[in-house]
Design an enzyme around this catalytic site. Sequence first.
Site, PDB file in Angstrom:
ATOM      1  N   THR A  83      33.367   4.184  -0.298  1.00 45.53           N
ATOM      2  CA  THR A  83      32.444   5.038   0.459  1.00 45.53           C
ATOM      3  C   THR A  83      31.222   4.212   0.820  1.00 45.53           C
ATOM      4  OG1 THR A  83      30.857   6.853   0.220  1.00 45.53           O
ATOM      5  CG2 THR A  83      31.712   5.907  -1.793  1.00 45.53           C
ATOM      6  N   CYS A 196      30.519   5.218   7.962  1.00 43.16           N
ATOM      7  CA  CYS A 196      31.086   6.221   7.066  1.00 43.16           C
ATOM      8  C   CYS A 196      32.585   6.077   7.221  1.00 43.16           C
ATOM      9  CB  CYS A 196      30.616   7.623   7.444  1.00 43.16           C
ATOM     10  SG  CYS A 196      31.389   8.914   6.450  1.00 43.16           S
TER      11      CYS A 196
END
Length: 235
Positions: A83, A196
């Site tokens: 992430t 992202c």
Amino acid sequence: MKTIGLLGGMSWESSIEYERLINEGVRAARGGTSSADLIIRSYDFAAIEALQEAGDWDAAGQLLAADGRRLQDAGAELLVLCTNTMHVVAPAIEAAISVPFLHLADTTADAVLGQRLDTVALLGTRYTMEHVFYRGRLEARGLTVLVPPEPDRTTVHDVIYDELVRGVVNPDSKQRYLHIVDRLVAAGAQGVIAGCTEIELLVTADDLDVPYFPTARLHAEAAVAAALADDDCRD
């Protein structure tokens, strides 16, 4: 082949892409039935999201650091945090382990600089676009980083949390993203960072006229390279 520890599930929609890309990379490199040696800690993303919304980065850091250590104790020889946003707590994780930690921003910077670009757009969660933990690391490598102004910044963030992490890929949202990219390119961006990992589910390189940097793919490729370094293919 080194054992890779994955801190994932933030969200699992992108974490499974990490697993797929890493396994495909190992198979391509070693052939036959080879696949990656992985140890995975996958979270209930609702709990992580609650910590993000509360701004409780200390608790998040303690959680991920403890689990990073558990992955190491279980045999992980290098660690990957699947992430972008949660790299805000990367220092806590690094302090808790003694095995290499592959920082996603470093991998991304290497890719951008490898294409001889100096100005890039960064799309991601509000935390990634506004805080310095990620953007600042890119800027420390000599890059100029452009983020969308409002209301585009909110649009990018909301699509991630309201749609992509829930497995919703909306063609209308894709067009909104592409319009935002066009405005950033007009402002001087020479390339676009999908800051992202879920954004890669919505926008691909084929959608853009400038270089695209899909961070999950780049990170997974770096993990494969690190795992197979000095590999003699007999282990």
